[in-house]
Structure formats: structure tokens, C-alpha cells
Design an enzyme around this catalytic site. Structure first.
Site, PDB file in Angstrom:
ATOM      1  N   ASP A 188     -73.932  69.476  60.572  1.00  0.00           N
ATOM      2  CA  ASP A 188     -74.266  68.401  60.904  1.00  0.00           C
ATOM      3  C   ASP A 188     -75.708  68.447  61.357  1.00  0.00           C
ATOM      4  OD1 ASP A 188     -74.580  66.156  62.546  1.00  0.00           O
ATOM      5  OD2 ASP A 188     -73.087  66.485  63.786  1.00  0.00           O
ATOM      6  N   CYS A 234     -71.540  62.820  74.516  1.00  0.00           N
ATOM      7  CA  CYS A 234     -70.303  62.882  73.493  1.00  0.00           C
ATOM      8  C   CYS A 234     -70.229  64.373  73.407  1.00  0.00           C
ATOM      9  CB  CYS A 234     -70.751  62.063  72.294  1.00  0.00           C
ATOM     10  SG  CYS A 234     -70.770  60.276  72.470  1.00  0.00           S
ATOM     11  N   LYS A 243     -81.673  58.442  62.946  1.00  0.00           N
ATOM     12  CA  LYS A 243     -82.136  59.397  63.912  1.00  0.00           C
ATOM     13  C   LYS A 243     -83.624  59.847  63.239  1.00  0.00           C
ATOM     14  CE  LYS A 243     -78.502  60.453  66.018  1.00  0.00           C
ATOM     15  NZ  LYS A 243     -77.917  60.244  67.161  1.00  0.00           N
ATOM     16  N   GLN A 287     -79.113  65.632  64.366  1.00  0.00           N
ATOM     17  CA  GLN A 287     -80.261  65.910  65.363  1.00  0.00           C
ATOM     18  C   GLN A 287     -81.499  66.921  64.792  1.00  0.00           C
ATOM     19  OE1 GLN A 287     -80.664  64.610  68.554  1.00  0.00           O
ATOM     20  NE2 GLN A 287     -79.039  63.661  68.000  1.00  0.00           N
ATOM     21  N   HIS A 336     -70.996  67.854  68.735  1.00  0.00           N
ATOM     22  CA  HIS A 336     -70.832  66.392  69.264  1.00  0.00           C
ATOM     23  C   HIS A 336     -69.519  66.159  68.910  1.00  0.00           C
ATOM     24  CE1 HIS A 336     -71.185  61.966  68.507  1.00  0.00           C
ATOM     25  NE2 HIS A 336     -72.422  62.161  69.387  1.00  0.00           N
TER      26      HIS A 336
END
Lengths: 140, 406
Positions: B198, B364, B224, B201, B121
Site C-alpha cells: 500500500d 483509521c 495523496k 502514504q 490502515h
């Protein structure tokens, strides 16, 4: 025809549609059928980059009137461009500067002109006005 | 097992209509919906104990402080961090990444190398490019394959004693690919590089164990995983968090302030300047409780069932191409697709008219779109509160839109 008369015609045409499906099908047809811009003008200089779709706009001055041509990679955006071009092209710069786009609300396509939509249309309208201001200055 | 009917009752928003149609919400990868249990916690905070934390001697302040610190411990336990002060509250994943990237300014030298994956991202690319501009460090990229997975053989050739930091997402937001972070971390550690993962997700699908992973930094956002927006977390190993300088100056992050010199507070407060999103932090804890009560194994298995079902049904549509791994067990419940001759924006507009919320565009992650030479994709992402019936609605909607647009 004046910009206002053309816009009223467009509003009348759209009032014949019963639901969103018919409106969108009509727009998609407009988008598909109109050759809007000469390929040679699809340059980076004429490109407005939306986050979602791209828009190209080209303008020339002929007999004190501005001829706009434009295109998009997305068909619904292109359909709306066709409507905008119909209203604003072949008009005097002064009239374009003074015109508004309220008719887009009336035909139920307001959401496509939301500044947060990022499809390039809001920037495109700004660009049409900028061309009008520039040509008006030239004519003065 | 997921008791889907009961679960759906927890999410009031799922009852609403959009454009006259029942809402089908398949934009879960952008943000998840909020269950009543979390909404109640938010309301309770403002109705009963709203106060500034960590400094008041009065009872409300103490109650709010206790709840906020309880939430930190919930997050610590969920991600299995060794210490509660290794959990830093942030405004979200982007803030967490910027905090670390900023801290590394004083730890990197010109010609040092840092490695990013091609599947990131923008929020896990741009802060590191800015770090390179500040320090003269060099950014290298782990390439992706046409299958939407990372090329680990090339990754190995990029690693050297010059490598100081590797950053990669656990799950790709654009394609759903689950990245082999275990291998990425082990290989990076062999050359002495730190790793930031990261987890934005991954968090709603996979319960990450930061100690088992031996990851140096793990970041995610509450929204999320059924929590509110504007709050997230940074996990950092204590040794790393001690090395990094403070990110922002202000109240709460100091031990002592004079005009000659200020000394900084201990972890975690060193990185938590100013009044935080107190209610958000507490609600983040409640969201983690909610999801754990359903159970991550049950969630993963149900979402996988939805993914397989949707993949099979969508594949029957003429001209439809799915981007990312073909093997659904290499993916989270995300389907990124296009239909030949149809712009993703147009598809998104028509689906919205049918009450179906999907994401369209580059997500993104422009480098991934450039790799496939496409302007973007349509992304349907599923959560444990979605149903097969909703997928049927999506498939019918995609077919209808394709017929209109082609």
C-alpha cells in the site's frame, strides 16, 4: 426553570465573551469542574462511541423528571455536555422531547454538533431524546 | 533545492484564512493540496474535450481517450512498470486493495495463510479479513515494536509454504514509519507468496520502482500526491493480473457479450468496468508531472529538513510524546504525538481555531492506538510546500492549547 429559560441564560452568559478563546476557556473550565457521572455508570451500555471522543450518558427518573448524568474523555466535549445537561436534566420527559438545541448555534459552538464531527455529541442528544420518549411512554 | 516561495504560489488554497488566521495546512497525509497546474488541467478537460472514452469515433472522444491513455503511461513511467497495461485505474487505494482481495477469493483455499502488518490502515486490514471469511484462509499479523517499527524476526517465523499473500504499507499513515518493504518482499517470495504494498502514504515522498522492488502489487491514490480525489491506481505484475478474475462486470471490460457467455477484455480494461473518472485520471498524470518537475530527491530532502526541525521544536514542549521511530531517517514527514493529560480531539479543536489543520483520532489504524493504549494521536504531516515558519506557528499553537487544556 423551563428548558427555554435555562437556554436563554446560557446564551446571555456566552454573550459576555469577546472571542472564541474566552468561550473555549469557559467551556474547558465547565468540563474540568463538573463531576458529571458516577464512575459505576461509565459502562459499555452507556457508552456512545464517537470516532474522535467517547461519551457516556446515564438517565434516571425522579419525581417525573429525568436526571441525566454524562461524561466524556475529551474536555471540550465534556464542556458542551455540561451545557447540554444543564439545559435538559431535571426536566419533564415531554419538555425534553419538544426542546431543540438551537441555542448551541447561538453561543458559537455549532460546529461541535455537526453530524460529521464524530465526537459523540449528536448521538448523545439523540440518546437524551430517546430516554425522554421511553420515560414518557412509561409515565403514560 | 526547493524554491519554496515559487512553489507556494502554485497552491492558491495556501493563501486563504481559517477562523481569521492564515491557514497552516499540516494534514497532508490525509490529502495533499492541488497546484494550479493540476487545477488548470481539470478545467481544460471540462471546457474543451469532455467526452466518454474508448468507444466514440468522434474527435472529442478520441482526444479524451488519448489524454487518458497518456496519463496511464505517465503513471507507468513514474513507477517504472514494465507495461502500461499493468497500470489499472481505480477510484483510489481502497478500491485497488478490494480489487485484489476480491480476486484472491478464487485463488485461496481454507487453511491457506495471509500475512498483514500491525501498522496498517483499516483499508489494508478489513478487505483481507473479508477474504478470510469467504475462503477460510487464516490472517496472521507481523507485530510492531514500541518504536513503531515492524518485528521482522517474527515475520520470518510466520512465513511458510502455507503463506500465499503478504500485504503491508510502504509508509505507515499513523506513525510515518518507512517499512523495509524490500526485505518483506524478498522473504515472502522465498516461500512463493505474493506481496501487495500500500503506497498511499509513500507516493508523495518516495518514487517507488516496482520492477526494482519486484513487488507483485503496488497501490496508491492520486489525492495523496497533488492530484484529485476519487482516482488511484493498481499496479500488478502482468502474470498476476491475468490470474485474477474481473472485479466488477459492466461495459468497457468485455470482449464479447451474449446471453450464453461473455468473454472479457484484455488488460487493463478487464478491471475497468464502466465509465471511469476520466478527468481524474488525466489530472493524476498532470500531478505526477508536477511533482517530478520539482523532483522527488529535492522533495525528500526538503521534507526531511522540515521533519527534523519540527521534531526538535516539538520535543521541547513539556509532556509531549512522539509516537513512531525516533530516528527521523526511518520516517516520512509525519509526526504523531500526544501531550500528557490532553485528549487529541481537544488539541485538534484549539489548533483549528488558530488556523492550523492537523489530524486527530485513530487515523483509521485502531490496532496501533490499542497497542499504545491511547484513544488517538495528533498528527502533523508536512509537504514540500510547507515552511519552517509554519512549524513555528504549530509549536506555538500546541503550547498555547496545552496551557488552556491542562
Amino acid at each position: 426553570m423551563t428548558i427555554e429559560e435555562i437556554q436563554n441564560d446560557i446564551v446571555d452568559e456566552f454573550s459576555m465573551f469577546d472571542d472564541w478563546m474566552q468561550r473555549y476557556e469557559y467551556m474547558i473550565e465547565l468540563g474540568k469542574s463538573l463531576p458529571l457521572i458516577n464512575e459505576q455508570y461509565k459502562t459499555d451500555d452507556n457508552l456512545i462511541k464517537g470516532c474522535q471522543s467517547k461519551v457516556w450518558v446515564h438517565a434516571t427518573l425522579e419525581n417525573d423528571k429525568i436526571i441525566f448524568t454524562a461524561d466524556s474523555d475529551a474536555i471540550i466535549t465534556k464542556g458542551i455536555i455540561a451545557i447540554l445537561i444543564r439545559a435538559f436534566s431535571n426536566q419533564k420527559p415531554k419538555d425534553i422531547i419538544e426542546a431543540n438545541t438551537n441555542f448551541i448555534d447561538e453561543i458559537g459552538l455549532k460546529e461541535h454538533l455537526s453530524p460529521t464531527r464524530a465526537n459523540g455529541l449528536v448521538s448523545m442528544i439523540k440518546q437524551l431524546k430517546m430516554y425522554a420518549i421511553a420515560y414518557q411512554t412509561q409515565l403514560n | 533545492m526547493i524554491a519554496i516561495e515559487n512553489i507556494r504560489k502554485d497552491f492558491p488554497i495556501l493563501n486563504r484564512t481559517v477562523n481569521g488566521q492564515p491557514l497552516v495546512y499540516f494534514d497532508n497525509a490525509a490529502t495533499s493540496q492541488t497546484p494550479q497546474q493540476v487545477i488548470d488541467v481539470i478545467v481544460d478537460y471540462y471546457q474543451n474535450y469532455n467526452a466518454n472514452i474508448h468507444r466514440g469515433v468522434h474527435s472529442l472522444s478520441q482526444e479524451a481517450t488519448d489524454k487518458y491513455e497518456e496519463a496511464r503511461i505517465k503513471i507507468q513511467k513514474h513507477f517504472n512498470a514494465a507495461k502500461s497495461y499493468e497500470i489499472i485505474f481505480t477510484s483510489g487505494t481502497t478500491h485497488s486493495i478490494n480489487l485484489v482481495a476480491n480476486g484472491f477469493t478464487s485463488l485461496l483455499q481454507a487453511e491457506d495463510e495471509i500475512i498483514v502488518s500491525a501498522l496498517e490502515h483499516h483499508s489494508n486490514i478489513v478487505p483481507w479479513q473479508m477474504l478470510c471469511e469467504r475462503t477460510g484462509a487464516i490472517l496472521k499479523v507481523i507485530p510492531m515494536t514500541t518504536e513503531g517499527t515492524l518485528d521482522l524476526a517474527t515475520y520470518e517465523t510466520l512465513l511458510s509454504e502455507k503463506t500465499k499473500l503478504v500485504f503491508c504499507n510502504h509508509v505507515s499513515n499513523a506513525l510515518g514509519t518507512i517499512n523495509p518493504i524490500e526485505a518483506i518482499i524478498t522473504k515472502a517470495h522465498k516461500v512463493g507468496a505474493a506481496v501487495l504494498v500500500d503506497g498511499a502514504q509513500a507516493a508523495p515522498h518516495i518514487k517507488a520502482d516496482v520492477q526494482a522492488l519486484d513487488v507483485d502489487f503496488y497501490v496508491t491514490s492520486a489525492h495523496k500526491m497533488c492530484g484529485p480525489t476519487g482516482v488511484g491506481m493498481l499496479y500488478g505484475k502482468e502474470s498476476w493480473l491475468k490470474k485474477l478474475p474481473p472485479y466488477q462486470g459492466g461495459g468497457e471490460m468485455i470482449a464479447e457479450v451474449t446471453f450464453e457467455k461473455t468473454t472479457y477484455a484484455d488488460l487493463p480494461h478487464k478491471f475497468e468496468a464502466g465509465t471511469p473518472n476520466i478527468c481524474g485520471g488525466i489530472a493524476f498524470g498532470a500531478a505526477i508531472d508536477y511533482m517530478n518537475q520539482i523532483g522527488f530527491d529535492a522533495i525528500a530532502s526538503y521534507e526531511h529538513e522540515l521533519l527534523d526541525y519540527a521534531t526538535e521544536k516539538l520535543a521541547t514542549i513539556d509532556g509531549l510524546r512522539i509516537y513512531g521511530p525516533k530516528e527521523t531517517n526511518l520516517k516520512a514527514s509525519v509526526i504523531s504525538f500526544n501531550i500528557e493529560g490532553v485528549h487529541p480531539y481537544d488539541m485538534g479543536v484549539i489548533l483549528d481555531k488558530l488556523g492550523i489543520a492537523v489530524r486527530t483520532g485513530h487515523h483509521c489504524a485502531q490496532p496501533i492506538m490499542d497497542f499504545y493504549c491511547i484513544p488517538g494521536t495528533v498528527r502533523a504531516s508536512f509537504a514540500f510546500y510547507n515552511t519552517k515558519a509554519e512549524i513555528d506557528t504549530l509549536v506555538a499553537g500546541v503550547e498555547r492549547a496545552a496551557n488552556m487544556l491542562r
